[in-house]
Motif scaffolding. Structure first.
Motif, PDB file in Angstrom:
ATOM      1  N   MET A   1       0.839  -1.213   0.000  1.00  0.00           N
ATOM      2  CA  MET A   1       0.000   0.000   0.000  1.00  0.00           C
ATOM      3  C   MET A   1       0.871   1.258   0.000  1.00  0.00           C
ATOM      4  SD  MET A   1      -3.068   0.946  -0.097  1.00  0.00           S
ATOM      5  CE  MET A   1      -3.998   2.458   0.071  1.00  0.00           C
ATOM      6  N   HIS A   2       1.927   1.189   0.814  1.00  0.00           N
ATOM      7  CA  HIS A   2       2.822   2.348   0.869  1.00  0.00           C
ATOM      8  C   HIS A   2       3.479   2.604  -0.473  1.00  0.00           C
ATOM      9  CE1 HIS A   2       6.906   4.070   1.590  1.00  0.00           C
ATOM     10  NE2 HIS A   2       6.182   4.942   2.248  1.00  0.00           N
ATOM     11  N   LYS A   3       3.849   1.503  -1.144  1.00  0.00           N
ATOM     12  CA  LYS A   3       4.485   1.660  -2.462  1.00  0.00           C
ATOM     13  C   LYS A   3       3.506   2.207  -3.483  1.00  0.00           C
ATOM     14  CE  LYS A   3       8.425  -1.396  -2.386  1.00  0.00           C
ATOM     15  NZ  LYS A   3       9.179  -2.431  -3.092  1.00  0.00           N
ATOM     16  N   LEU A   4       2.248   1.754  -3.401  1.00  0.00           N
ATOM     17  CA  LEU A   4       1.229   2.262  -4.318  1.00  0.00           C
ATOM     18  C   LEU A   4       1.096   3.775  -4.183  1.00  0.00           C
ATOM     19  CD1 LEU A   4      -1.693  -0.321  -4.123  1.00  0.00           C
ATOM     20  CD2 LEU A   4      -0.332   0.265  -6.104  1.00  0.00           C
ATOM     21  N   ILE A   5       1.003   4.226  -2.937  1.00  0.00           N
ATOM     22  CA  ILE A   5       0.858   5.670  -2.703  1.00  0.00           C
ATOM     23  C   ILE A   5       2.099   6.411  -3.190  1.00  0.00           C
ATOM     24  CG2 ILE A   5       0.633   7.420  -0.900  1.00  0.00           C
ATOM     25  CD1 ILE A   5      -0.932   5.339   0.712  1.00  0.00           C
ATOM     26  N   THR A   6       3.262   5.824  -2.959  1.00  0.00           N
ATOM     27  CA  THR A   6       4.506   6.475  -3.386  1.00  0.00           C
ATOM     28  C   THR A   6       4.544   6.602  -4.900  1.00  0.00           C
ATOM     29  OG1 THR A   6       5.619   5.495  -1.496  1.00  0.00           O
ATOM     30  CG2 THR A   6       7.007   6.385  -3.230  1.00  0.00           C
ATOM     31  N   TYR A   7       4.204   5.518  -5.593  1.00  0.00           N
ATOM     32  CA  TYR A   7       4.223   5.563  -7.059  1.00  0.00           C
ATOM     33  C   TYR A   7       3.181   6.555  -7.584  1.00  0.00           C
ATOM     34  CZ  TYR A   7       7.257   1.448  -7.121  1.00  0.00           C
ATOM     35  OH  TYR A   7       8.295   0.591  -6.952  1.00  0.00           O
TER      36      TYR A   7
ATOM     37  N   THR B   1      13.057   8.515  -4.058  1.00  0.00           N
ATOM     38  CA  THR B   1      12.313   7.508  -3.308  1.00  0.00           C
ATOM     39  C   THR B   1      11.961   6.309  -4.176  1.00  0.00           C
ATOM     40  OG1 THR B   1      11.334   9.306  -2.024  1.00  0.00           O
ATOM     41  CG2 THR B   1      10.277   7.154  -1.860  1.00  0.00           C
ATOM     42  N   VAL B   2      11.602   6.583  -5.424  1.00  0.00           N
ATOM     43  CA  VAL B   2      11.065   5.528  -6.273  1.00  0.00           C
ATOM     44  C   VAL B   2      12.173   4.667  -6.869  1.00  0.00           C
ATOM     45  CG1 VAL B   2       9.957   5.177  -8.506  1.00  0.00           C
ATOM     46  CG2 VAL B   2       8.911   6.664  -6.837  1.00  0.00           C
TER      47      VAL B   2
ATOM     48  N   LEU C   1      -4.136  16.022  -3.560  1.00  0.00           N
ATOM     49  CA  LEU C   1      -4.251  15.906  -2.097  1.00  0.00           C
ATOM     50  C   LEU C   1      -3.475  14.727  -1.509  1.00  0.00           C
ATOM     51  CD1 LEU C   1      -5.568  17.344   0.284  1.00  0.00           C
ATOM     52  CD2 LEU C   1      -7.542  15.860   0.003  1.00  0.00           C
ATOM     53  N   PRO C   2      -3.466  13.552  -2.149  1.00  0.00           N
ATOM     54  CA  PRO C   2      -2.669  12.456  -1.569  1.00  0.00           C
ATOM     55  C   PRO C   2      -1.189  12.790  -1.433  1.00  0.00           C
ATOM     56  CG  PRO C   2      -4.177  11.588  -3.203  1.00  0.00           C
ATOM     57  CD  PRO C   2      -4.270  13.080  -3.279  1.00  0.00           C
ATOM     58  N   VAL C   3      -0.674  13.607  -2.328  1.00  0.00           N
ATOM     59  CA  VAL C   3       0.739  13.998  -2.232  1.00  0.00           C
ATOM     60  C   VAL C   3       0.956  14.792  -0.945  1.00  0.00           C
ATOM     61  CG1 VAL C   3       2.585  15.277  -3.364  1.00  0.00           C
ATOM     62  CG2 VAL C   3       0.926  14.028  -4.738  1.00  0.00           C
ATOM     63  N   THR C   4       0.044  15.711  -0.679  1.00  0.00           N
ATOM     64  CA  THR C   4       0.156  16.505   0.553  1.00  0.00           C
ATOM     65  C   THR C   4       0.041  15.621   1.784  1.00  0.00           C
ATOM     66  OG1 THR C   4      -0.839  18.363  -0.622  1.00  0.00           O
ATOM     67  CG2 THR C   4      -0.787  18.495   1.775  1.00  0.00           C
ATOM     68  N   LEU C   5      -0.918  14.700   1.757  1.00  0.00           N
ATOM     69  CA  LEU C   5      -1.087  13.805   2.907  1.00  0.00           C
ATOM     70  C   LEU C   5       0.152  12.937   3.093  1.00  0.00           C
ATOM     71  CD1 LEU C   5      -4.815  12.737   2.351  1.00  0.00           C
ATOM     72  CD2 LEU C   5      -3.912  14.352   4.032  1.00  0.00           C
ATOM     73  N   TYR C   6       0.731  12.514   1.991  1.00  0.00           N
ATOM     74  CA  TYR C   6       1.962  11.712   2.065  1.00  0.00           C
ATOM     75  C   TYR C   6       3.039  12.486   2.803  1.00  0.00           C
ATOM     76  CZ  TYR C   6       6.162   9.276   0.427  1.00  0.00           C
ATOM     77  OH  TYR C   6       7.368   8.629   0.359  1.00  0.00           O
ATOM     78  N   PHE C   7       3.234  13.733   2.427  1.00  0.00           N
ATOM     79  CA  PHE C   7       4.289  14.519   3.071  1.00  0.00           C
ATOM     80  C   PHE C   7       3.953  14.854   4.516  1.00  0.00           C
ATOM     81  CE2 PHE C   7       7.457  14.933   0.051  1.00  0.00           C
ATOM     82  CZ  PHE C   7       6.938  15.182  -1.193  1.00  0.00           C
ATOM     83  N   VAL C   8       2.678  15.021   4.799  1.00  0.00           N
ATOM     84  CA  VAL C   8       2.290  15.270   6.193  1.00  0.00           C
ATOM     85  C   VAL C   8       2.669  14.066   7.058  1.00  0.00           C
ATOM     86  CG1 VAL C   8       0.315  15.511   7.736  1.00  0.00           C
ATOM     87  CG2 VAL C   8       0.447  16.902   5.679  1.00  0.00           C
TER      88      VAL C   8
END
Lengths: 202, 83
Positions: free
Chosen positions: A1-7, A46-47, B40-47
């Protein structure tokens, strides 16, 4: 899940960075893209897969398994990454097609490519091509007396005369559609009625 | 290098928050809001990353080739922008 969000974040940020740079038309528009670039650098770092240094070990039965584990990225992650690229890229591409202000949406009030609209102080878009009452008129006659008179004429024969009273500090106007020469001759007489700009050109 | 990585993370956090907030404030149409939701997910990621700063995603000590690639990419993008 973390990788999905990162990508996902990596794809979105890279697309926004590229759009920001390619859409900039002068150095002022490039500054926001430049300020945004470190985010792309962060996700690039990161990627990118981590390098594993080769270890010199003796040949035993277990080494084959170890080498296979350290060989590189696993196939399921690559498939997920490719699917993310396709879906996220397609989504942003469709949005960029159907909405003309993609860059303004990303960078807030920063203007992007395309038409730059003019706004008045109330934030309402105005049309700069809208004609003004005195558009198309050229100065034709000047009388530098006191008061001074300035006659303007357009290509259709319409005219207006501006009366300047320097002592009182005011300007009054008179206009007509024909016979500029006759009316210019009568500029100092009561035959020409002068008034405020909004009354005359309303 | 850990300090540099932390500074980069904090800068990215501040920049993403700024883009999100300014984007939502200046958004006028539905498509503007949709774009902000995409970001928004990018911002949440960095938060989340900034809150959990002890476990950094990146280690700059072994990332010199990637840094060089990012600099080359920046030069290419600037060249495209100037042209």
């Amino acid at each position: 899940m973390h990788k999905l969000i990162t990508y996902y974040c990596f794809i979105v940020v890279m697309i926004m960075t590229i759009l920001g740079f390619t859409g900039a038309q002068d150095y002022r528009q490039a500054i926001p893209a430049l300020l945004f670039y470190p985010l792309a650098v962060y996700f690039l770092l990161t990627v990118f897969p981590r390098k594993y240094r080769a270890a010199v070990i003796e040949k035993v039965d277990n080494t084959v398994t170890l080498k296979k584990e350290k060989a590189g990225g696993s196939d399921p992650n690559r498939r997920i990454f490719l699917k993310l690229i396709g879906s996220a890229g397609l989504t942003v591409f469709l949005f960029s097609i159907f909405t003309k202000k993609a860059q303004a949406a990303f960078f807030g009030s920063v203007p992007g490519p395309g038409t730059v609209a003019l706004k008045n102080t109330s934030g309402v878009a105005i049309d700069p091509a809208e004609s003004q009452p005195t558009d198309g008129y050229a100065i034709t006659n000047v009388d530098d007396g006191a008061p001074s008179y300035y006659g303007y004429l357009n290509k259709n024969g319409a005219w207006y005369i501006m009366k300047e009273d320097a002592d009182a500090g005011n300007y009054r106007y008179a206009k007509g559609s024909v016979d500029f020469i006759v009316n210019w001759g009568n500029r100092k007489t009561d035959l020409i009625t002068y008034g405020y700009f909004d009354d005359i050109f309303n | 290098m850990k300090l540099t990585a932390k500074i980069l993370l904090i800068y990215c956090f501040l920049m993403s928050v700024f883009v999100t907030i300014s984007g939502f404030i200046s958004a006028r149409t539905t498509s503007d809001y949709l774009f902000q939701l995409i970001f928004l997910p990018v911002t949440l990621y960095f938060v989340v990353r900034t809150v959990r700063m002890k476990n950094l995603d990146i280690d700059l000590t072994e990332k010199q080739p990637e840094l060089i690639i990012s600099i080359v990419l920046l030069v290419i993008l600037l060249a495209i922008c100037i042209n």
